[in-house]
Motif scaffolding. Sequence first.
Motif, PDB file in Angstrom:
ATOM      1  N   GLU A  29       0.828  -1.209   0.000  1.00 32.75           N
ATOM      2  CA  GLU A  29       0.000   0.000   0.000  1.00 32.75           C
ATOM      3  C   GLU A  29       0.860   1.256   0.000  1.00 32.75           C
ATOM      4  O   GLU A  29       0.504   2.251  -0.641  1.00 32.75           O
ATOM      5  N   ALA A  30       1.975   1.214   0.702  1.00 35.17           N
ATOM      6  CA  ALA A  30       2.877   2.373   0.705  1.00 35.17           C
ATOM      7  C   ALA A  30       3.403   2.644  -0.701  1.00 35.17           C
ATOM      8  O   ALA A  30       3.406   3.794  -1.163  1.00 35.17           O
ATOM      9  N   ALA A  74       8.766   6.608   8.393  1.00 35.09           N
ATOM     10  CA  ALA A  74       7.310   6.691   8.214  1.00 35.09           C
ATOM     11  C   ALA A  74       6.618   5.419   8.708  1.00 35.09           C
ATOM     12  O   ALA A  74       5.566   5.489   9.355  1.00 35.09           O
ATOM     13  N   GLU A  75       7.192   4.261   8.414  1.00 32.86           N
ATOM     14  CA  GLU A  75       6.626   2.996   8.899  1.00 32.86           C
ATOM     15  C   GLU A  75       6.620   2.962  10.422  1.00 32.86           C
ATOM     16  O   GLU A  75       5.629   2.571  11.050  1.00 32.86           O
ATOM     17  N   ILE A 167       6.993   6.416   2.706  1.00 34.68           N
ATOM     18  CA  ILE A 167       5.613   6.260   3.172  1.00 34.68           C
ATOM     19  C   ILE A 167       5.515   5.009   4.033  1.00 34.68           C
ATOM     20  O   ILE A 167       6.074   3.966   3.692  1.00 34.68           O
ATOM     21  N   GLY A 168       4.788   5.131   5.115  1.00 28.28           N
ATOM     22  CA  GLY A 168       4.483   3.986   5.959  1.00 28.28           C
ATOM     23  C   GLY A 168       2.978   3.819   6.044  1.00 28.28           C
ATOM     24  O   GLY A 168       2.269   4.762   6.391  1.00 28.28           O
ATOM     25  N   ASN A 181      -6.487   1.821   9.940  1.00 25.28           N
ATOM     26  CA  ASN A 181      -5.287   2.046   9.139  1.00 25.28           C
ATOM     27  C   ASN A 181      -4.683   3.397   9.483  1.00 25.28           C
ATOM     28  O   ASN A 181      -5.409   4.344   9.797  1.00 25.28           O
ATOM     29  N   TYR A 182      -3.374   3.478   9.374  1.00 24.46           N
ATOM     30  CA  TYR A 182      -2.647   4.738   9.548  1.00 24.46           C
ATOM     31  C   TYR A 182      -1.654   4.872   8.404  1.00 24.46           C
ATOM     32  O   TYR A 182      -1.069   3.876   7.969  1.00 24.46           O
ATOM     33  N   ILE A 183      -1.437   6.116   7.938  1.00 28.03           N
ATOM     34  CA  ILE A 183      -0.420   6.356   6.926  1.00 28.03           C
ATOM     35  C   ILE A 183       0.375   7.598   7.316  1.00 28.03           C
ATOM     36  O   ILE A 183      -0.188   8.588   7.786  1.00 28.03           O
TER      37      ILE A 183
END
Length: 190
Positions: A29-30, A74-75, A167-168, A181-183
Motif C-alpha cells: 500500500e505504501a 514513516a513505517e 511512506i508507511g 489504518n494509519y499512513i
Amino acid sequence: MKLVLVAALALLVVAFKPLGDKPVVDKTEAKSAYLFLNKVRANVTAYAKELELPANIKISTQALVWNDTLAKVAETKALDMATRNYFAHVDPDGYGINYFMNKAGYKLPAYYLTSKSDNYFESLAAEEPDGIAAIKDLIIDAGEPTLGHRKHLLGIESYGGYVDIGIGFVRCAGSGSRYSNYISVIIATH
C-alpha cells in the motif's frame, strides 16, 4: 499427562493474541500510494476534478524519489500511532518527525531541529481503506484551511524542492487501535 497438556495449550491460547491482531506494516500500500502521487504530479490536469484542484494550480512536476530511510521512519511512526493508539504529528513523548528523521540518519540543517516537536515534512491520515485513498484525501485536504497537506504532497510553494519520499502504511483492524489504518507520508529534502 493429557490434562496437563490441555491446560498448557489453553494457557497459551489465552496468553497470546493471534498475529492478525497486531498492527502490520503494508509495504504494498505504501508503494501504491507513492506511485499514485507521482502520477498526479506528472499529470495534474488528469486528476484535477477528482481531487478538487483549481484549474490554474501550479505544482511541482518533479518526480518524487523513494528514500528507504524516510520509508523506515514513516513505517515506524505509523506503527507507533497504531500501537500506542494516538493520531498526531507529535508522539505522546513530545517528539515530532524532524527528530526521528535526523536520528535515523537523514541529516537536516539545524534550523529544522530547534524543537523536539518540529514537523516540516510529514502528512498523516487514518482510517483510509488503502494508500491511494489516503493520498487523495490528503490532496483534497477538506477542512484544512491552509491546505498544508496538499501543498506538501504536490510540491507547492516552499515544498517545491522536496523530492525524497518515504511512506508507511499500517493495517491494524482487530488490534484495538482507534483506527483500522494509519499512513505517514514524509516528503523532504536535505
